[in-house]
Design a protein around this motif. Structure first.
Motif, mmCIF file in Angstrom:
data_model
loop_
_atom_site.group_PDB
_atom_site.id
_atom_site.type_symbol
_atom_site.label_atom_id
_atom_site.label_comp_id
_atom_site.label_asym_id
_atom_site.label_seq_id
_atom_site.Cartn_x
_atom_site.Cartn_y
_atom_site.Cartn_z
ATOM 1 N N LEU A 190 62.251 68.509 22.447
ATOM 2 C CA LEU A 190 63.591 67.927 22.437
ATOM 3 C C LEU A 190 64.386 68.461 23.618
ATOM 4 O O LEU A 190 64.178 69.591 24.045
ATOM 5 C CB LEU A 190 64.322 68.265 21.142
ATOM 6 N N HIS A 191 65.300 67.651 24.132
ATOM 7 C CA HIS A 191 66.243 68.066 25.166
ATOM 8 C C HIS A 191 67.655 67.930 24.614
ATOM 9 O O HIS A 191 67.933 67.015 23.838
ATOM 10 C CB HIS A 191 66.096 67.215 26.430
ATOM 11 N N ILE A 192 68.530 68.824 25.036
ATOM 12 C CA ILE A 192 69.910 68.789 24.569
ATOM 13 C C ILE A 192 70.843 69.146 25.723
ATOM 14 O O ILE A 192 70.527 70.018 26.543
ATOM 15 C CB ILE A 192 70.117 69.760 23.381
ATOM 16 N N GLY A 193 71.971 68.439 25.799
ATOM 17 C CA GLY A 193 72.923 68.719 26.868
ATOM 18 C C GLY A 193 74.260 68.060 26.597
ATOM 19 O O GLY A 193 74.329 67.038 25.900
ATOM 20 N N PRO A 194 75.355 68.628 27.129
ATOM 21 C CA PRO A 194 76.688 68.057 26.915
ATOM 22 C C PRO A 194 76.890 66.769 27.698
ATOM 23 O O PRO A 194 76.287 66.552 28.749
ATOM 24 C CB PRO A 194 77.622 69.162 27.409
ATOM 25 N N LEU A 195 77.794 65.933 27.167
ATOM 26 C CA LEU A 195 78.187 64.716 27.858
ATOM 27 C C LEU A 195 79.402 64.991 28.736
ATOM 28 O O LEU A 195 80.043 66.035 28.618
ATOM 29 C CB LEU A 195 78.530 63.614 26.844
ATOM 30 N N THR A 196 79.700 64.057 29.609
ATOM 31 C CA THR A 196 80.920 64.143 30.405
ATOM 32 C C THR A 196 82.138 63.978 29.487
ATOM 33 O O THR A 196 82.011 63.577 28.330
ATOM 34 C CB THR A 196 80.927 63.051 31.482
ATOM 35 N N GLU A 197 83.324 64.282 29.996
ATOM 36 C CA GLU A 197 84.527 64.258 29.171
ATOM 37 C C GLU A 197 84.821 62.883 28.577
ATOM 38 O O GLU A 197 85.401 62.776 27.491
ATOM 39 C CB GLU A 197 85.734 64.739 29.986
ATOM 40 N N ASP A 198 84.401 61.820 29.261
ATOM 41 C CA ASP A 198 84.643 60.477 28.728
ATOM 42 C C ASP A 198 83.522 60.010 27.810
ATOM 43 O O ASP A 198 83.564 58.882 27.294
ATOM 44 C CB ASP A 198 84.856 59.463 29.860
ATOM 45 N N TYR A 199 82.498 60.852 27.612
ATOM 46 C CA TYR A 199 81.351 60.575 26.735
ATOM 47 C C TYR A 199 80.465 59.441 27.247
ATOM 48 O O TYR A 199 79.610 58.931 26.506
ATOM 49 C CB TYR A 199 81.787 60.226 25.304
ATOM 50 N N LEU A 200 80.617 59.057 28.502
ATOM 51 C CA LEU A 200 79.877 57.899 29.012
ATOM 52 C C LEU A 200 78.644 58.284 29.816
ATOM 53 O O LEU A 200 77.881 57.401 30.222
ATOM 54 C CB LEU A 200 80.797 57.023 29.880
ATOM 55 N N ASN A 201 78.443 59.577 30.030
ATOM 56 C CA ASN A 201 77.298 59.994 30.825
ATOM 57 C C ASN A 201 76.896 61.402 30.428
ATOM 58 O O ASN A 201 77.633 62.093 29.719
ATOM 59 C CB ASN A 201 77.629 59.944 32.325
ATOM 60 N N VAL A 202 75.727 61.828 30.903
ATOM 61 C CA VAL A 202 75.297 63.204 30.671
ATOM 62 C C VAL A 202 75.728 64.060 31.856
ATOM 63 O O VAL A 202 75.916 63.567 32.968
ATOM 64 C CB VAL A 202 73.759 63.286 30.492
ATOM 65 N N THR A 203 75.899 65.348 31.616
ATOM 66 C CA THR A 203 76.143 66.286 32.703
ATOM 67 C C THR A 203 74.797 66.800 33.204
ATOM 68 O O THR A 203 73.745 66.457 32.680
ATOM 69 C CB THR A 203 76.999 67.468 32.225
ATOM 70 N N SER A 204 74.836 67.649 34.203
ATOM 71 C CA SER A 204 73.586 68.186 34.756
ATOM 72 C C SER A 204 73.026 69.324 33.913
ATOM 73 O O SER A 204 71.907 69.775 34.133
ATOM 74 C CB SER A 204 73.819 68.679 36.188
ATOM 75 N N ASN A 205 73.799 69.794 32.957
ATOM 76 C CA ASN A 205 73.384 70.922 32.123
ATOM 77 C C ASN A 205 72.541 70.428 30.953
ATOM 78 O O ASN A 205 72.995 69.578 30.169
ATOM 79 C CB ASN A 205 74.619 71.661 31.601
ATOM 80 N N ALA A 206 71.329 70.932 30.822
ATOM 81 C CA ALA A 206 70.450 70.529 29.718
ATOM 82 C C ALA A 206 69.449 71.646 29.448
ATOM 83 O O ALA A 206 69.106 72.430 30.336
ATOM 84 C CB ALA A 206 69.721 69.235 30.044
ATOM 85 N N ARG A 207 68.996 71.709 28.201
ATOM 86 C CA ARG A 207 68.002 72.699 27.790
ATOM 87 C C ARG A 207 66.839 72.010 27.075
ATOM 88 O O ARG A 207 67.026 71.021 26.370
ATOM 89 C CB ARG A 207 68.631 73.727 26.844
ATOM 90 N N ARG A 208 65.661 72.580 27.236
ATOM 91 C CA ARG A 208 64.491 72.132 26.483
ATOM 92 C C ARG A 208 64.389 72.997 25.233
ATOM 93 O O ARG A 208 64.450 74.223 25.325
ATOM 94 C CB ARG A 208 63.229 72.278 27.325
ATOM 95 N N ILE A 209 64.238 72.365 24.086
ATOM 96 C CA ILE A 209 64.138 73.114 22.827
ATOM 97 C C ILE A 209 62.958 72.584 22.017
ATOM 98 O O ILE A 209 62.472 71.464 22.244
ATOM 99 C CB ILE A 209 65.436 73.023 22.002
ATOM 100 N N LEU A 210 62.493 73.409 21.082
ATOM 101 C CA LEU A 210 61.342 73.074 20.238
ATOM 102 C C LEU A 210 60.168 72.575 21.083
ATOM 103 O O LEU A 210 59.497 71.587 20.751
ATOM 104 C CB LEU A 210 61.737 72.021 19.193
ATOM 105 N N VAL A 211 59.925 73.278 22.164
ATOM 106 C CA VAL A 211 58.893 72.867 23.128
ATOM 107 C C VAL A 211 57.518 72.927 22.466
ATOM 108 O O VAL A 211 57.155 73.911 21.823
ATOM 109 C CB VAL A 211 58.930 73.767 24.375
ATOM 110 N N GLY A 212 56.768 71.844 22.610
ATOM 111 C CA GLY A 212 55.412 71.781 22.080
ATOM 112 C C GLY A 212 55.325 71.548 20.584
ATOM 113 O O GLY A 212 54.225 71.533 20.022
#
Length: 468
Positions: free
Chosen positions: A306-328
């Motif tokens: 799974l990948h997780i990351g915050p959206l922009t302030e208007d909620y219309l796009n993703v930011t460049s910040n993201a993490r990989r979780i529950l890998v494999g």
């Protein structure tokens, strides 16, 4: 219970005979002691809050009823006649299981998993003493007497109208296979929306995001895939924002789509699709935190993580910040919620339309690390628990006024006729010790167990109000 941390190097203090330990060693020892005391105080505080909540719940008779373990005894009948092709593909030489019976549309147990319309529930039927009771797996009718079409969906509580809105896939069309090896599918019809004040009687608000009939290049052309729509409200822009899984017939596009509206009942204007952070995205959800920051969570890398990351302030796009979780771990169908500062998530395995074991996960920070807590399902029977009550997670809805209590929302997919897929809503309660110790930190968790209780029928606690 303590466990050795494989990422932590052992620390030794060396002192020569007749000499004193170095000042730095003493300082670091004190720091270590203070850290342990701090962690203990956190655990003790959370345990105290949890115990207080459990005490309150124990004096509430309806909560006591919801936590009763309800067992199900189902005898698998001997084979009779020809099994359906879908069930026949599942290792016919081994012992038949309930999952085989579930997937076999010719099974003698079909009525257990998919009760007929005579047993349907809804506000227009004379339910007698069963009014306002959820009955998982039964056909659920809206205020006009039609089966609710809101699959893979989620619920938005709108502060303006003080109303709950349930958005989901409108699948009221024929099920077919695009090609011999293709998955069962229904042409895109759109996103359905239903409104309710009590979470039981739902009014059909119509299709709020419709399919594109003519333009074959459009993401929403009926031949494509639209799944798992979720809607959140942006206080700054005053827009209702919808995110969804967008794909082609062969599931190779693997993207997310975005739409906006001025009203919770639409119509929503479709904006665009993208591969978030440059990665493939399939099962997904949106989570809006207490501080107003929204996050996209999605299965990626061929559903291996799974990948997780915050959206922009208007909620219309993703930011460049993201993490990989529950890998494999090969998890999908994420459903996030938060309680007492801890983030929780329910996921399913990756087995197509077939049911599988649910897992609960927890984290102190939404960006991780996330710990796997084990199977949250309680009751039914062993196979019910291993198959997540023959359903797949889609959303977890908090109950205002009852801390630690939630509604677990899931879909019981019917791959033979997807429009007849059913809803499984069950009580979810956070409380009690976690099943598993931490993997990445110290050997004791600072959160409580997540429990989803099986009930043939249940209702919300008396005194509950749909208003926040």
């Amino acid at each position: 219970m303590r466990m050795r941390n494989k990422y932590r190097k052992p620390t030794t203090l060396r002192c020569n005979a007749g000499s004193r330990c170095s000042m730095s060693a003493v300082v670091w020892s004190l720091v270590g002691c203070l850290l342990i005391l701090h962690l203990y105080s956190i655990v003790h505080h959370k345990d105290g809050v949890g115990e207080e909540f459990q005490m309150r719940m124990s004096h509430h008779p309806q909560f006591h009823e919801l936590q009763k373990v309800e067992e199900v005894n189902i005898q698998i009948p001997p084979p009779r006649g020809k099994r359906s092709p879908r069930a026949g593909k599942r290792r016919p030489r081994r012992t038949t299981t309930l999952i085989d019976e579930f997937l076999d549309e010719n099974s003698q147990l079909r009525h257990i998993f998919f009760p007929d319309k005579k047993t349907s529930i809804g506000p227009l039927k004379d339910q007698g003493n069963d009014s306002y009771y959820y009955q998982p797996g039964r056909i659920w009718l809206d205020t006009e007497g039609n089966p609710i079409q809101a699959h893979g969906g989620g619920i938005l509580y709108d502060e303006k109208t003080r109303t709950h809105y349930w958005y989901g896939e409108y699948k009221d069309g024929p099920t077919y296979h695009a090609h011999k090896k293709g998955a069962a599918r229904v042409d895109i019809i759109g996103v359905g929306c239903y409104s309710s004040m009590d979470l039981w009687a739902w009014k059909d608000e119509g299709i709020v995001l419709a399919a594109e009939e003519n333009d074959e290049t459009h993401d929403l052309h009926k031949s494509n895939v639209l799944e798992r729509p979720k809607v959140i409200y942006n206080e700054k822009t005053r827009k209702y924002v919808m995110w969804m899984h967008i794909d082609d017939t062969n599931y190779t596009k693997a993207s997310v789509g975005t739409a906006i509206s001025d009203y919770p009942t639409g119509p929503f204007e479709y904006l665009h699709s993208q591969r978030p952070h440059g990665f493939d995205s399939r099962d997904m959800t949106i989570f809006k935190d207490d501080d107003g920051v929204a996050y996209l969570i999605y299965s990626s890398e061929d559903n291996s993580e799974l990948h997780i990351g915050p959206l922009t302030e208007d909620y219309l796009n993703v930011t460049s910040n993201a993490r990989r979780i529950l890998v494999g771990q090969h998890r999908e169908a994420p459903a996030l919620f938060k309680y007492q500062g801890t983030y929780y998530m329910i996921t399913s395995g990756c087995t197509g339309w077939a049911p599988n074991e649910a897992l609960a996960h927890a984290a102190e920070s939404i960006m991780g690390p996330w710990e796997t807590m084990g199977n949250p399902c309680i009751g039914g029977n062993k196979m019910f628990r291993l198959a997540n009550f023959f359903a797949q997670s889609t959303f977890v809805l908090p109950l205002p006024g009852f801390p630690g209590s939630f509604i677990f929302m899931a879909d019981r997919w019917n791959p033979a006729d997807l429009r007849d897929s059913r809803y499984v809503w069950l009580p979810l309660i956070v409380g009690g010790p976690a099943d598993q110790p931490l993997e990445y930190n110290f050997g004791f968790p600072v959160w409580s167990r997540v429990s989803i209780y099986w009930h043939r029928k249940w209702r919300l606690p008396q005194g509950w109000s749909g208003l926040k």
